[in-house]
Enzyme design. Structure first.
Site, PDB file in Angstrom:
ATOM      1  NE  ARG A 111      -2.554   0.811   3.486  1.00  0.00           N
ATOM      2  CZ  ARG A 111      -1.895   1.659   4.257  1.00  0.00           C
ATOM      3  NH1 ARG A 111      -1.649   2.869   3.840  1.00  0.00           N
ATOM      4  NH2 ARG A 111      -1.487   1.283   5.446  1.00  0.00           N
ATOM      5  CE1 TYR A 129     -17.524   1.556 -16.875  1.00  0.00           C
ATOM      6  CE2 TYR A 129     -16.948   2.486 -14.744  1.00  0.00           C
ATOM      7  CZ  TYR A 129     -17.319   1.413 -15.519  1.00  0.00           C
ATOM      8  OH  TYR A 129     -17.482   0.180 -14.941  1.00  0.00           O
ATOM      9  CG  ASP A 176     -11.375   6.807 -18.466  1.00  0.00           C
ATOM     10  OD1 ASP A 176     -10.662   6.014 -19.121  1.00  0.00           O
ATOM     11  OD2 ASP A 176     -12.244   6.431 -17.660  1.00  0.00           O
ATOM     12  CE  LYS A 202     -13.565  -2.122 -18.147  1.00  0.00           C
ATOM     13  NZ  LYS A 202     -14.049  -0.774 -18.012  1.00  0.00           N
TER      14      LYS A 202
HETATM   15  C1  PLP Z   1     -14.418   0.042 -16.932  1.00  0.00           C
HETATM   16  C2  PLP Z   1     -14.122   1.476 -17.015  1.00  0.00           C
HETATM   17  C3  PLP Z   1     -13.783   2.212 -15.857  1.00  0.00           C
HETATM   18  C4  PLP Z   1     -13.796   1.593 -14.483  1.00  0.00           C
HETATM   19  O1  PLP Z   1     -12.769   0.655 -14.332  1.00  0.00           O
HETATM   20  P1  PLP Z   1     -12.830  -0.596 -13.319  1.00  0.00           P
HETATM   21  O2  PLP Z   1     -11.517  -1.251 -13.563  1.00  0.00           O
HETATM   22  O3  PLP Z   1     -14.013  -1.420 -13.698  1.00  0.00           O
HETATM   23  O4  PLP Z   1     -12.960  -0.035 -11.947  1.00  0.00           O
HETATM   24  C5  PLP Z   1     -13.462   3.543 -16.017  1.00  0.00           C
HETATM   25  N1  PLP Z   1     -13.474   4.127 -17.224  1.00  0.00           N
HETATM   26  C6  PLP Z   1     -13.796   3.453 -18.352  1.00  0.00           C
HETATM   27  C7  PLP Z   1     -13.791   4.163 -19.663  1.00  0.00           C
HETATM   28  C8  PLP Z   1     -14.127   2.109 -18.292  1.00  0.00           C
HETATM   29  O5  PLP Z   1     -14.456   1.454 -19.406  1.00  0.00           O
END
Ligand code: PLP
Length: 374
Positions: free
Chosen positions: A40, A94, A166, A191
């Site tokens: 952590r 998201y 993002d 992803k």
């Molecule tokens: C899935 C996703 C998130 C969230 O991520 P997690 O790993 O599920 O917490 C944030 N932004 C986008 C564009 C996503 O596709």
């Protein structure tokens, strides 16, 4: 500096093994050491190996890796915000991030506005005295709108805001927001970075200065990633460029073919000339247009039967992996939105979102066309 393909494969760290040894210890000797090693504290060798690679891929000075994309996003936002502040978000972000904002921000008296990021002029008119952050996502989910990141960073600089992007859908292979003047890149590594539908993690890349601020809050929030998962992330990153290049090429082929298909009303893919933001996309997505595309069937009544008839493509949530998956946002990712709001965002029942994997593009196309015909 090496190309992205090479960077994905090779670690810069001098170590005997080609791969970083898995380090799981949570109790570590402190006498005679400068730094307290602890997961952590975000300072284990496994965490550092991934961060180092992501920084080189995103062209940023410093980064951190988290236990989920949401842990990364929440930590970044709350490390800069305090009661009385205001944040500008683009409308198409998201769903989990929207939920975080709408449910958590009011508890801390943090104000926010959602704005159409396509219209950067209206974004600027909404900047207030107390605005601290401008946050966007491009290409967006699920309509693949493209936000002009140079325009966003110009607004941010003019008003001394921190800009956050993002970059999950684009991946660092296709787009590097930091090179366009953006301050902080966040990723859901769950992803494309992980890429095999078996890992949940998040990441950020930024400057040394901003990372230090985020790091101090991250120690308090505690969203670190464990050594075993770090090892899998390191393995996944080795094939990131290879996977994404294939996904870019297949998505382009599929989008172009679907556009010619009379059963299909609309195709949303930034690589198509007809996409309203194609010019911006071509300018800022230097590596390719990504593996995500959406489309609408001409006859909405056929949507469910179409999904049921697919043999190869899997109706599943999440995205960015080696298996091609498809979902109907109105019944999945955006099912909780009131219909009115959903339609205002342009998400109709006929909309399907395809995450193109690494299978043969012709096989995928055949699967779609067969399911549409029968
Ligand atoms: C899935 C996703 C998130 C969230 O991520 P997690 O790993 O599920 O917490 C944030 N932004 C986008 C564009 C996503 O596709």
């Amino acid at each position: 500096m090496y190309s992205k393909e090479t960077t994905c494969v090779h670690n810069q760290q001098q170590q005997q093994g080609v791969n970083t040894p898995i380090f799981t210890s949570t109790a570590n000797r402190y006498m005679g050491y400068d730094e307290i090693l602890y997961p952590r504290n975000f300072n284990t060798e496994n965490q550092n190996a991934i961060v180092d690679k992501l920084c080189r891929l995103e062209q940023g000075e410093a980064g951190m890796i988290f236990s989920s994309g949401m842990a990364a996003i929440a930590t970044v936002l709350f490390s800069f915000l305090k009661a009385g502040d205001h944040v500008l978000f683009s409308q198409e972000i998201y769903g989990g991030t929207v939920k975080l904002i709408e449910e958590e921000f009011p508890k801390y008296n943090i104000a926010f506005d959602f704005v159409s990021s396509a219209d950067i002029a209206s974004v600027e008119s909404l900047v207030r005295e107390n605005t601290r952050i401008i946050y966007t996502e491009t290409p967006s989910n699920p309509l693949l709108s493209v936000v002009d990141l140079e325009a966003v960073s110009a607004v941010a600089r003019k008003h001394s805001l921190i800009s956050v992007v993002d970059n999950t859908f684009a991946t660092p292979i296709n787009q590097n927001p930091i090179l366009l003047g953006i301050d902080i890149v966040v990723h859901s590594g769950t992803k494309y970075l992980g890429g095999h539908h078996d890992l949940c993690f998040g990441a950020i890349v930024t400057s040394h200065r901003l990372k230090e601020i985020i790091y101090q809050s991250a120690l308090n929030f505690g969203g670190s990633l464990n050594g075993l998962d770090c090892y899998l992330v390191e393995r996944s990153l080795k094939t990131l460029a290879l996977r994404v290049e294939k996904q870019n090429a297949s998505a382009m082929k599929i989008a172009a073919a679907l556009q010619e298909n009379p059963e299909i009303a609309t195709v949303y893919y930034p690589g198509l000339q007809q996409h309203p933001n194609h010019e911006v996309a071509a300018r800022q997505m230097k590596g390719g247009f990504g593996g995500m595309l959406s489309f609408e069937l001409e006859d909405v009544e056929k949507t469910e039967a179409f999904l049921n008839r697919l043999q190869l493509i899997i109706p599943a949530l999440s995205l960015g992996g080696v298996d091609t998956t498809i979902c109907q946002p109105s019944k999945s990712s955006h099912a909780n939105l009131p219909e009115e709001e959903r339609l205002a965002l342009g998400i109709r029942d006929s909309l399907l979102r395809l995450s193109v994997g690494i299978e043969d593009a012709a096989d995928l196309l055949k699967d779609i066309e067969t399911a549409m015909k029968s």
